[in-house]
Scaffold this motif. Structure first.
Motif, short mmCIF file in Angstrom:
data_model
loop_
_atom_site.label_atom_id
_atom_site.label_comp_id
_atom_site.label_asym_id
_atom_site.label_seq_id
_atom_site.Cartn_x
_atom_site.Cartn_y
_atom_site.Cartn_z
N MET A 186 0.85 -1.41 0.07
CA MET A 186 0.08 0.02 -0.02
C MET A 186 0.90 1.21 0.19
N LYS A 187 0.60 2.11 -1.09
CA LYS A 187 1.39 3.63 -1.11
C LYS A 187 1.10 4.05 0.24
N LYS A 188 2.25 4.76 0.74
CA LYS A 188 2.33 5.59 2.09
C LYS A 188 1.67 6.79 1.84
N THR A 189 1.20 7.38 2.76
CA THR A 189 0.43 8.88 2.86
C THR A 189 1.83 9.77 2.74
N ALA A 190 1.38 10.97 2.26
CA ALA A 190 2.48 12.16 2.18
C ALA A 190 3.07 12.18 3.69
N LEU A 191 2.43 12.30 4.64
CA LEU A 191 2.88 12.52 5.93
C LEU A 191 3.72 11.36 6.53
N ASN A 192 3.35 10.04 6.14
CA ASN A 192 4.23 9.04 6.37
C ASN A 192 5.60 9.11 5.65
N ARG A 193 5.25 9.32 4.56
CA ARG A 193 6.72 9.50 3.66
C ARG A 193 7.51 10.50 3.96
N ARG A 194 7.16 11.70 4.53
CA ARG A 194 8.07 12.77 4.91
C ARG A 194 8.67 12.34 6.32
N ASP A 195 7.90 11.58 7.30
CA ASP A 195 8.57 11.20 8.57
C ASP A 195 9.48 10.22 8.34
N GLU A 196 9.32 9.61 7.42
CA GLU A 196 10.52 8.63 7.13
C GLU A 196 11.83 9.23 6.31
N ILE A 197 11.46 9.92 5.53
CA ILE A 197 12.59 10.93 4.73
C ILE A 197 13.29 11.57 5.96
N ALA A 198 12.74 12.15 6.77
CA ALA A 198 13.09 12.86 7.85
C ALA A 198 14.19 12.04 8.75
N LYS A 199 13.75 10.91 9.06
CA LYS A 199 14.40 10.07 9.84
C LYS A 199 15.69 9.45 9.01
N SER A 200 15.63 9.14 7.79
CA SER A 200 16.79 8.80 6.96
C SER A 200 17.85 9.94 6.95
N LEU A 201 17.22 11.11 6.70
CA LEU A 201 17.94 12.34 6.56
C LEU A 201 18.93 12.54 8.05
N MET A 202 18.55 12.04 9.01
CA MET A 202 18.91 12.31 10.38
C MET A 202 20.07 11.36 10.50
N GLN A 203 19.79 10.07 10.02
CA GLN A 203 20.61 8.84 10.07
C GLN A 203 21.93 9.08 9.20
N ASP A 204 21.65 9.46 7.73
CA ASP A 204 22.56 9.40 6.90
C ASP A 204 23.20 10.69 6.68
N GLY A 205 22.68 11.94 6.86
CA GLY A 205 23.29 13.12 6.80
C GLY A 205 22.84 13.82 5.49
N GLN A 206 22.52 12.85 4.38
CA GLN A 206 22.06 13.31 3.00
C GLN A 206 21.25 12.57 2.37
N ILE A 207 20.52 12.82 1.41
CA ILE A 207 19.42 11.92 0.68
C ILE A 207 19.58 12.24 -0.73
N SER A 208 19.13 11.88 -1.54
CA SER A 208 19.20 11.62 -2.98
C SER A 208 17.48 11.77 -3.53
N THR A 209 17.34 12.62 -4.32
CA THR A 209 15.83 12.87 -4.71
C THR A 209 15.70 11.58 -5.69
N GLN A 210 16.39 11.45 -6.62
CA GLN A 210 16.20 10.26 -7.54
C GLN A 210 15.90 9.00 -6.83
N ALA A 211 16.79 8.75 -5.68
CA ALA A 211 16.75 7.55 -5.07
C ALA A 211 15.45 7.28 -4.33
N LEU A 212 15.16 8.53 -3.68
CA LEU A 212 13.78 8.67 -2.89
C LEU A 212 12.75 8.28 -3.98
N ALA A 213 12.52 8.89 -5.01
CA ALA A 213 11.43 8.49 -6.06
C ALA A 213 11.41 7.13 -6.35
N ARG A 214 12.71 6.71 -6.57
CA ARG A 214 12.46 5.10 -6.95
C ARG A 214 11.87 4.26 -5.40
N GLU A 215 12.44 4.80 -4.35
CA GLU A 215 11.86 4.06 -3.34
C GLU A 215 10.43 4.11 -2.95
#
Length: 252
Positions: free
Chosen positions: A1-30
């Protein structure tokens, strides 16, 4: 099931805090969404103070993730004072010294008031102000000032460091948990620390034992690039053994 925008943004925020940086292309694929949708997510996180958008992605907002200099300076004061006192043994009258913006290095700056004829290069507003009454020449490295650490960074600082040779550089770290060398929170200070190491005959790291339990985004050196690490007796035996194989360690 596709995640809601709020859930997706929460997960992106957590990934950003853990990894320090994120790729737009990689997130779009994920997440199976368009690049434009991810850009909107990053813009939302930027407005929230968590991310800083850049070309092709985003990095963590250092103002959100990093403690202020004032916060750091009041933590572990006794340990920092002892470490600074031991570091003073490695400074002689007439030396050329580099000081970075760490809170333990700031404790050393206060002790350097008792030294004579030093030449001090620093990117720390606090250290420069502290040493201004001293019998020393103090040079404040130019550049943009980081709001949390009061450290100058950028081209002007790097250019000046490329033109000097110092006896000793004293550096701090934000932590090194699970890493192969000392780390700091942002790219600007990382580049300045690297230049300080290159400009000095000897590099001394001043870091209390709490730093083995803390991490930061960017490793600015390997332990083999550090000539001496001064720390306190709270450091773990396993950590001490692993690092002692790569550099000299003094435990006070």
């Amino acid at each position: 099931m596709k995640k809601t925008a709020l859930n997706r943004r929460d997960e992106i925020a957590k990934s950003l805090m853990q990894d320090g940086q994120i790729s737009t292309q990689a997130l779009a694929r994920e997440y199976g969404v368009s690049v434009e949708t991810i850009r909107k997510d990053l813009l939302y996180l930027q407005k929230s103070g968590i991310a800083k958008k850049g070309y092709g992605g985003a990095v963590v907002c250092t103002e959100w993730n990093e403690q202020s200099f004032g916060q750091k300076s009041i933590e572990h004061q006794a340990e920092k004072a002892r470490i600074a006192g031991r570091a003073l043994d490695f400074v002689c009258d007439g030396d050329i010294v580099i000081l970075d913006s760490g809170s333990t290095v700031a404790a050393l700056a206060r002790l350097l008031l008792n030294k004579k004829r030093l030449t001090v290069f620093t990117n720390s507003l606090y250290a420069a102000q502290t040493l201004s009454p001293a019998d020393s020449r103090v040079y404040l490295l130019g550049g943009a000032v980081q709001p949390t650490s009061n450290a100058s960074t950028g081209h002007w600082a790097l250019q000046a460091l490329g033109e000097i040779r110092a006896n000793t550089a004293f550096l701090g770290t934000s932590g090194f948990y699970g890493r192969s060398g000392p780390c700091v929170e942002n790219f600007g200070e990382s580049e300045v620390k690297k230049a300080m190491i290159a400009a000095a005959n000897k590099t001394v790291l001043l870091a209390d034992s709490s730093k083995e339990r803390q991490d930061a985004m960017i490793r600015f050196a390997g332990w083999e690039d550090i000539d001496l690490w001064i720390t306190d007796g709270g450091i773990g035996g396993k950590t001490l053994d692993g690092i002692s194989d790569k550099t000299e360690v003094i435990v006070i």
